[in-house]
Design an enzyme around this catalytic site. Structure first.
Site, short mmCIF file in Angstrom:
data_model
loop_
_atom_site.label_atom_id
_atom_site.label_comp_id
_atom_site.label_asym_id
_atom_site.label_seq_id
_atom_site.Cartn_x
_atom_site.Cartn_y
_atom_site.Cartn_z
N ASP A 1 0.86 -1.17 0.00
CA ASP A 1 0.00 0.00 0.00
C ASP A 1 0.91 1.23 0.00
O ASP A 1 2.10 1.14 0.33
CB ASP A 1 -0.88 -0.04 1.26
CG ASP A 1 -1.86 1.11 1.35
OD1 ASP A 1 -2.30 1.62 0.30
OD2 ASP A 1 -2.18 1.51 2.48
N ASP B 1 -0.15 4.99 1.11
CA ASP B 1 -0.36 5.87 2.27
C ASP B 1 -0.35 5.07 3.56
O ASP B 1 -1.09 4.09 3.72
CB ASP B 1 -1.70 6.61 2.12
CG ASP B 1 -1.68 7.58 0.95
OD1 ASP B 1 -0.92 8.56 1.01
OD2 ASP B 1 -2.43 7.35 -0.02
#
Length: 194
Positions: free
Chosen positions: A16, A18
């Site tokens: 991922d 963020d």
């Protein structure tokens, strides 16, 4: 002690963006203070993924701050989490790196990576911006990955149901409600492959 995937190959691991690679919480808190005068909050105060449910900031302001970060990650001075760039550079140059983000816009993430990583590493980084926290599993499987590091516990649960091994990147907002293996730093991630 959590059980990590045996024989994990770095080419089969996705990330991922963020909260795993980029320190989006720091950017959020800084912009809240600098642009809105909402100061005095700490990372530890963000105990829920939905920030407006744990900080006394209205949902419109929360959305405005995140919109700034999502649309201009470079201009908002979004920083990497400690060690992320070194490990990503190593992985990119040996196995390639796949990043799948729930962000709806690809170019601000690519712009950020192009400034943050050497060109030799950037050539081996693939970014998918899919625009939906609850549809990551499909995109992860399409990329041929079987393990994924995310900071959102709900996403990790969905990945588990889809047959993908989740690793939770430790953040204050994911302390409860899961029993998945946790990585607490990019050094932990590096050690998965040693």
């Amino acid at each position: 002690m959590p059980v990590y995937p045996a024989g994990l190959h770095p080419a089969r691991l996705g990330f991922d963006f963020d909260g795993v690679i980029a320190d989006t919480a720091e950017a959020f808190l800084r912009i809240a203070c600098e642009d809105y005068g909402l100061c005095g909050f700490r990372l530890e105060d963000i105990t829920r993924f939905e920030v407006e449910h744990c900080l006394p900031i209205d949902s419109e302001t929360v959305a405005d701050i995140f919109r700034k970060i999502l649309h201009d990650s470079v201009g908002t001075r979004l920083q990497p989490l400690p060690g992320a760039l070194d490990v990503l550079t190593e992985l990119a140059e040996t196995a390639g790196v796949t990043v799948i983000t729930a962000r709806p816009l690809l170019h601000p993430v690519l712009d950020w990576f192009e400034q943050a990583l050497p060109a030799s590493a950037m050539a081996h980084v693939r970014v998918v911006a899919m625009g939906d926290h609850d549809d990551k599993a499909r995109h992860i499987l399409e990329q041929g990955l079987d393990c994924f590091i995310d900071d959102r516990a709900e996403t990790c649960q969905q990945l588990h149901v889809a047959g993908i091994q989740p690793l939770v990147f430790n953040q204050p907002w994911n302390q409860n409600g899961h029993c998945f293996p946790v990585v607490t730093s990019w050094q932990d991630i590096r050690e998965l492959f040693l």
